[in-house]
Design an enzyme around this catalytic site. Structure first.
Site, PDB file in Angstrom:
ATOM      1  N   CYS A  96       0.844  -1.190   0.000  1.00  0.00           N
ATOM      2  CA  CYS A  96       0.000   0.000   0.000  1.00  0.00           C
ATOM      3  C   CYS A  96       0.884   1.246   0.000  1.00  0.00           C
ATOM      4  CB  CYS A  96      -0.901   0.004   1.232  1.00  0.00           C
ATOM      5  SG  CYS A  96      -1.843   1.542   1.401  1.00  0.00           S
ATOM      6  N   HIS A 124       2.634  -8.432  13.437  1.00  0.00           N
ATOM      7  CA  HIS A 124       1.814  -8.100  12.262  1.00  0.00           C
ATOM      8  C   HIS A 124       2.743  -7.941  11.062  1.00  0.00           C
ATOM      9  CE1 HIS A 124      -0.783  -5.818   9.517  1.00  0.00           C
ATOM     10  NE2 HIS A 124      -1.795  -6.316  10.202  1.00  0.00           N
ATOM     11  N   GLU A 126       2.772  -6.029   8.551  1.00  0.00           N
ATOM     12  CA  GLU A 126       3.157  -4.645   8.232  1.00  0.00           C
ATOM     13  C   GLU A 126       4.262  -4.158   9.160  1.00  0.00           C
ATOM     14  OE1 GLU A 126       1.582  -0.111   8.538  1.00  0.00           O
ATOM     15  OE2 GLU A 126       0.028  -1.591   8.083  1.00  0.00           O
TER      16      GLU A 126
END
Length: 308
Positions: A96, A124, A126
């Site tokens: 993203c 996580h 990310e």
């Protein structure tokens, strides 16, 4: 029964872009296309792409030589990029753009000699990607308590960045604790927080004023979907995280006159429709959308997929 749909809900621009990258890669290069990690955290999306010829792997060692490879929306560590380069894998990066922006902020702070603090959830993808993109040590904090335990001098030059699936509301207390602890601290402008996360959380708060029960459509491993469910708990409205209509329990709705539905940023609208159909099987209902923020953001696709 009245059913109110949160606005906005479901797919954000980063998720739309990531899925489109996989679909276009399959059209252009033909299957299989290899995707490192779930492209987004939603089983329905992953299964539908598998049927089209996407193969999901957790490690690049599982990707055959020369096979087209896609990095997921969550981003990857620099070591993963280097491994792909060393193996000469043709890579399409579906990270993203808002995650990439966080990576660049972190690199900039480190280059200025600041100790870097990342507000996020351990483990996580990310967070792992961000920590692996920044060329220096990154201190992860998940709570105000973690801030209290940081072993840095109060006058040390520090900076913070945040996981994009956390909103302004989620990070406010931790940022305040950091600013109280350190005299020389910098961080991104509040406008740099992911717009989609903040908008969906604000919409759930609005929804909670109208309904007795909130159904959050999303995956159990989706950070932003879990956060939407937690907000219902915080404001005192019964709420449930469900993958689709098959997980709806009629007992949840026994005394409910109004039901709210929202969806995490990686949940497609078809799953919201599925939940509405499951509600219809219980009894007649009216469906309306709660007025909310319109999102018109679109992110560009990689040049390889848009050129002739």
């Amino acid at each position: 029964m009245e059913v109110f749909l949160a606005q906005p809900r479901g797919f954000c621009a980063g998720v739309v872009r990531a899925i489109e990258i996989v679909e276009r890669a399959l059209e252009k290069y033909g299957p299989p296309v290899y995707v490192r990690h779930e492209i987004v955290h939603n089983k329905h999306v992953v299964e539908s792409l598998k049927k089209k010829g996407a193969i999901f792997v957790e490690d690049l060692s599982e990707v055959p030589a020369k096979a087209v490879t896609v990095f997921s929306a969550h981003g990857v560590a620099r070591s993963v990029e280097e491994e792909a380069e060393a193996r000469d894998l043709p890579v399409l990066n579906a990270t993203c753009p808002l995650v990439t922006k966080v990576h660049n902020q972190g690199k900039r702070y480190i280059s200025k000699g600041r100790a870097l603090i990342l507000i996020g959830h351990a483990g996580h993808p990310e967070v792992e990607g961000t920590m692996g993109q920044v060329p220096g040590p990154v201190l992860l904090v998940q709570s105000v308590q973690d801030v209290a335990e940081l072993r840095l001098p109060s006058d040390a030059p520090v900076a913070y960045i945040t996981q994009t699936t956390l909103s302004v509301d989620d990070t406010r207390d931790i940022i305040a604790a950091l600013q109280a602890k350190f005299t020389d601290i910098q961080g991104p402008d509040i406008r740099d927080i992911c717009y989609a996360t903040q908008n969906r959380q604000s919409a759930v708060r609005d929804l909670s004023k109208l309904v007795d029960v909130i159904l959050v459509v999303g995956a159990a491993n989706s950070s932003n979907s879990n956060r939407l469910r937690e907000i219902g708990t915080e404001v005192g409205v019964a709420n449930y995280l469900i993958a689709d209509g098959s997980e709806l329990n009629p007992d949840w709705l026994k005394d409910a006159k109004a039901v709210g539905i929202t969806a995490g940023a990686s949940a497609p609208e078809v799953l919201v429709d599925d939940v509405i159909e499951a509600l219809r099987r219980i009894g007649p209902l009216s469906v309306s959308v709660v007025p909310g923020r319109e999102e018109n953001i679109e992110f560009r696709l990689p040049a390889e997929l848009t050129a002739g």
